[in-house]
Design an enzyme around this catalytic site. Structure first.
Site, mmCIF file in Angstrom:
data_model
loop_
_atom_site.group_PDB
_atom_site.id
_atom_site.type_symbol
_atom_site.label_atom_id
_atom_site.label_comp_id
_atom_site.label_asym_id
_atom_site.label_seq_id
_atom_site.Cartn_x
_atom_site.Cartn_y
_atom_site.Cartn_z
ATOM 1 N N GLU A 67 0.855 -1.254 -0.109
ATOM 2 C CA GLU A 67 0.075 0.147 0.043
ATOM 3 C C GLU A 67 0.967 1.192 -0.125
ATOM 4 O O GLU A 67 2.201 1.241 0.107
ATOM 5 C CB GLU A 67 -0.951 -0.024 1.186
ATOM 6 C CG GLU A 67 -0.035 -0.133 2.587
ATOM 7 C CD GLU A 67 -0.636 0.000 3.792
ATOM 8 O OE1 GLU A 67 -2.116 -0.533 3.691
ATOM 9 O OE2 GLU A 67 -0.336 0.836 4.698
ATOM 10 N N HIS A 81 5.320 6.105 8.178
ATOM 11 C CA HIS A 81 5.443 5.388 9.346
ATOM 12 C C HIS A 81 6.768 5.477 9.732
ATOM 13 O O HIS A 81 7.865 5.516 9.069
ATOM 14 C CB HIS A 81 5.196 4.136 8.477
ATOM 15 C CG HIS A 81 4.019 3.830 8.260
ATOM 16 N ND1 HIS A 81 2.799 3.576 8.944
ATOM 17 C CD2 HIS A 81 3.450 2.824 7.164
ATOM 18 C CE1 HIS A 81 1.740 3.255 8.415
ATOM 19 N NE2 HIS A 81 2.148 2.691 6.994
ATOM 20 N N HIS A 128 5.074 0.239 0.082
ATOM 21 C CA HIS A 128 5.597 -0.557 1.332
ATOM 22 C C HIS A 128 5.005 -1.877 1.572
ATOM 23 O O HIS A 128 3.773 -1.885 1.523
ATOM 24 C CB HIS A 128 5.789 0.338 2.581
ATOM 25 C CG HIS A 128 4.557 0.889 3.174
ATOM 26 N ND1 HIS A 128 4.037 2.024 2.616
ATOM 27 C CD2 HIS A 128 3.796 0.498 4.135
ATOM 28 C CE1 HIS A 128 2.935 2.373 3.287
ATOM 29 N NE2 HIS A 128 2.640 1.117 4.124
ATOM 30 N N CYS A 159 4.877 0.583 15.430
ATOM 31 C CA CYS A 159 4.895 1.681 14.416
ATOM 32 C C CYS A 159 4.201 3.074 14.778
ATOM 33 O O CYS A 159 2.876 2.797 15.204
ATOM 34 C CB CYS A 159 4.099 1.077 13.203
ATOM 35 S SG CYS A 159 3.745 2.093 11.812
ATOM 36 N N HIS A 201 0.380 5.744 0.950
ATOM 37 C CA HIS A 201 -0.527 6.814 1.762
ATOM 38 C C HIS A 201 0.139 8.058 2.019
ATOM 39 O O HIS A 201 1.322 8.048 1.884
ATOM 40 C CB HIS A 201 -1.383 6.258 2.966
ATOM 41 C CG HIS A 201 -0.427 5.474 3.944
ATOM 42 N ND1 HIS A 201 0.799 5.876 4.413
ATOM 43 C CD2 HIS A 201 -0.521 4.031 3.980
ATOM 44 C CE1 HIS A 201 1.221 4.726 5.190
ATOM 45 N NE2 HIS A 201 0.681 3.829 5.011
HETATM 46 MN MN MN Z 1 1.091 1.654 5.906
#
Ligand code: MN
Length: 150
Positions: free
Chosen positions: A64, A70, A104, A118, A66
Site C-alpha cells: 500500500e 510510518h 511498502h 509503528c 498513503h
Molecule cells: Mn502503511
C-alpha cells in the site's frame, strides 16, 4: 483508549488491557496473519498513535501507500521490508521510515514472527492499494518484482 501512565507487559509482546486486534477491521485479501495492538493513542486529531504489529511466520502486510508517514522499530524476529524500490533485511532493533506516498510491504521470515512498533499520526489518510496497472509495473521491476505480494 486508556490514558494510563504505565502499562505493564503481561507476557512477551502483550500488555495489560491492550486488546490484540485483527490487522485491519475492514477485512481484505491483501495481507495475511497479522495482529495489531494500539499501545498509545493521544486521543486528539493532532496527536499520534503507537501500535505494535506482529506478522506470523511467512506472513506479510498490505502492499500500500498513503500520505502519512510510518516510523517503525523492529522488536522481534526477522524479515524484510519493501520501501519504494528497495528491499531491506530486518532484524530486532532496526528502524524503518516509510515516506509519504511510498509503496511498502513487510514480510516475516518463515521461522518466527516479525514484531514491530509503528508510529502514525492519529488523523491520517486511508491506505491505497495498487491498481492493476501499478501492480504490473511493480512486478516488472526486477529489484522488487519477485518480492511483492498482492
Ligand atoms: Mn502503511
Amino acid at each position: 483508549m486508556s490514558q494510563k501512565t504505565h502499562i505493564a507487559q503481561t507476557e512477551p509482546f502483550r500488555w495489560e488491557d491492550v486488546p490484540v486486534l485483527a490487522y485491519k477491521e475492514d477485512g481484505g485479501t491483501h495481507f495475511r496473519s497479522i495482529t495489531r495492538q494500539v499501545l498509545f493513542d493521544d486521543g486528539d486529531a493532532a496527536g499520534s498513535q503507537l501500535r505494535y504489529f506482529e506478522i506470523a511466520p511467512g506472513g506479510h502486510s498490505t502492499l500500500e501507500r498513503h500520505d502519512h508517514i510510518h516510523s517503525v522499530m523492529v522488536l522481534r524476529g526477522c524479515g524484510q521490508a519493501l520501501v519504494g524500490r528497495e528491499i531491506h533485511a530486518l532484524q530486532a532493533n532496526d528502524l524503518v521510515r516509510v515516506p509519504p506516498q511510498t509503496w511498502h510491504q513487510f514480510r516475516a521470515t518463515a521461522g518466527e514472527p516479525l514484531g514491530f512498533l509503528c508510529v502514525v499520526r492519529t488523523e491520517r489518510d486511508k491506505p491505497r492499494l495498487p491498481t492493476v496497472a501499478e501492480l504490473a509495473e511493480l512486478r516488472a521491476d526486477g529489484r522488487i518484482g519477485p518480492f511483492v505480494r498482492a
